[in-house]
Write a protein that holds these residues in place. Structure first.
Motif, short mmCIF file in Angstrom:
data_model
loop_
_atom_site.label_atom_id
_atom_site.label_comp_id
_atom_site.label_asym_id
_atom_site.label_seq_id
_atom_site.Cartn_x
_atom_site.Cartn_y
_atom_site.Cartn_z
N PRO A 19 0.83 -1.21 0.00
CA PRO A 19 0.00 0.00 0.00
C PRO A 19 0.86 1.26 0.00
CG PRO A 19 -0.52 -1.39 1.90
CD PRO A 19 0.62 -2.03 1.18
N ASN A 20 0.32 2.28 -0.60
CA ASN A 20 0.98 3.57 -0.68
C ASN A 20 1.08 4.18 0.72
OD1 ASN A 20 1.39 6.39 -1.15
ND2 ASN A 20 0.73 6.04 -3.26
N VAL A 21 2.12 4.96 0.97
CA VAL A 21 2.33 5.59 2.29
C VAL A 21 1.17 6.51 2.63
CG1 VAL A 21 3.82 7.14 3.59
CG2 VAL A 21 4.81 5.40 2.15
N ARG A 22 0.66 7.23 1.62
CA ARG A 22 -0.46 8.13 1.87
C ARG A 22 -1.71 7.36 2.28
NH1 ARG A 22 0.35 11.15 -3.62
NH2 ARG A 22 1.78 9.46 -3.85
N VAL A 23 -1.90 6.19 1.70
CA VAL A 23 -3.05 5.36 2.06
C VAL A 23 -2.89 4.87 3.50
CG1 VAL A 23 -4.28 3.23 1.54
CG2 VAL A 23 -3.47 4.67 -0.32
N LEU A 24 -1.69 4.45 3.86
CA LEU A 24 -1.44 4.00 5.24
C LEU A 24 -1.68 5.13 6.24
CD1 LEU A 24 1.76 1.84 4.73
CD2 LEU A 24 -0.57 1.05 5.09
N ARG A 25 -1.27 6.35 5.89
CA ARG A 25 -1.48 7.50 6.75
C ARG A 25 -2.98 7.77 6.91
NH1 ARG A 25 0.85 12.06 4.03
NH2 ARG A 25 2.80 10.98 4.33
N ASP A 26 -3.72 7.64 5.82
CA ASP A 26 -5.16 7.87 5.89
C ASP A 26 -5.85 6.81 6.74
OD1 ASP A 26 -7.48 9.41 5.02
OD2 ASP A 26 -8.05 7.58 3.95
N ILE A 27 -5.41 5.57 6.63
CA ILE A 27 -5.96 4.48 7.45
C ILE A 27 -5.68 4.76 8.93
CG2 ILE A 27 -5.73 2.04 8.03
CD1 ILE A 27 -5.25 1.55 5.01
N LYS A 28 -4.47 5.21 9.21
CA LYS A 28 -4.09 5.54 10.59
C LYS A 28 -4.96 6.68 11.13
CE LYS A 28 -0.10 7.07 13.27
NZ LYS A 28 1.31 7.47 13.21
N ALA A 29 -5.21 7.69 10.28
CA ALA A 29 -6.04 8.82 10.70
C ALA A 29 -7.47 8.37 10.96
CB ALA A 29 -6.01 9.92 9.65
N ARG A 30 -8.02 7.53 10.09
CA ARG A 30 -9.39 7.04 10.29
C ARG A 30 -9.51 6.24 11.58
NH1 ARG A 30 -12.64 7.36 5.65
NH2 ARG A 30 -11.44 8.05 3.85
N LYS A 31 -8.50 5.44 11.86
CA LYS A 31 -8.51 4.64 13.09
C LYS A 31 -8.44 5.55 14.32
CE LYS A 31 -6.04 0.84 15.25
NZ LYS A 31 -4.86 -0.02 15.21
N GLY A 32 -7.57 6.56 14.28
CA GLY A 32 -7.43 7.49 15.40
C GLY A 32 -8.69 8.29 15.65
N VAL A 33 -9.35 8.72 14.58
CA VAL A 33 -10.59 9.47 14.72
C VAL A 33 -11.67 8.60 15.34
CG1 VAL A 33 -12.46 10.55 13.41
CG2 VAL A 33 -10.10 11.12 12.90
N ALA A 34 -11.76 7.35 14.89
CA ALA A 34 -12.78 6.45 15.42
C ALA A 34 -12.56 6.15 16.90
CB ALA A 34 -12.79 5.15 14.62
N GLU A 35 -11.30 6.00 17.31
CA GLU A 35 -11.01 5.67 18.69
C GLU A 35 -11.29 6.83 19.65
OE1 GLU A 35 -6.93 4.49 18.60
OE2 GLU A 35 -7.37 2.48 17.86
N ASN A 36 -11.07 8.06 19.19
CA ASN A 36 -11.16 9.22 20.08
C ASN A 36 -12.36 10.11 19.84
OD1 ASN A 36 -8.56 8.93 21.56
ND2 ASN A 36 -7.76 9.04 19.48
N GLU A 37 -13.28 9.68 19.01
CA GLU A 37 -14.40 10.54 18.61
C GLU A 37 -15.26 10.96 19.80
OE1 GLU A 37 -18.10 10.70 15.47
OE2 GLU A 37 -17.13 8.78 15.88
#
Length: 103
Positions: A5-23
């Motif tokens: 996977p592209n680095v930008r895609v991995l960063r976006d996945i990480k951001a989505r996970k962080g948002v979901a955990e701390n929403e």
């Protein structure tokens, strides 16, 4: 071996996970910080707590990206692909229910 996977895609996945955990906690602090009826000291403490959250806990860091190429523009959200990758996969028959138009 599947492509990495592209680095930008991995960063976006990480951001989505962080948002979901701390929403929930972020929304609670935002509510307290914006509530005008509460004392200023309480609102200030809530704002400080919001500042302590990491970069990838903000919903604005999430961006729709193509899961194949990492491109951030021209995304067809139903498939998660940019228009070019969508076209390539559709012509190759890799997308179920999608076929080239003819009339």
């Amino acid at each position: 071996m599947p492509p990495r996977p592209n680095v930008r895609v991995l960063r976006d996945i990480k951001a989505r996970k962080g948002v979901a955990e701390n929403e929930i906690s972020r929304r609670a602090y935002l509510y307290v910080a914006r509530n005008q009826t509460l004392p200023a000291q309480v609102r200030y403490q809530a704002q400080l707590q919001l500042n302590n959250f990491g970069r990838y806990t903000r919903p604005t860091t999430v961006k729709n990206r193509c899961i194949a190429s990492g491109r951030g523009r021209g995304i067809i959200s139903e498939f998660g692909l940019c228009r070019f990758q969508f076209r390539l996969k559709a012509l190759a028959g890799e997308l179920p229910g999608v076929q080239k138009a003819s009339w």
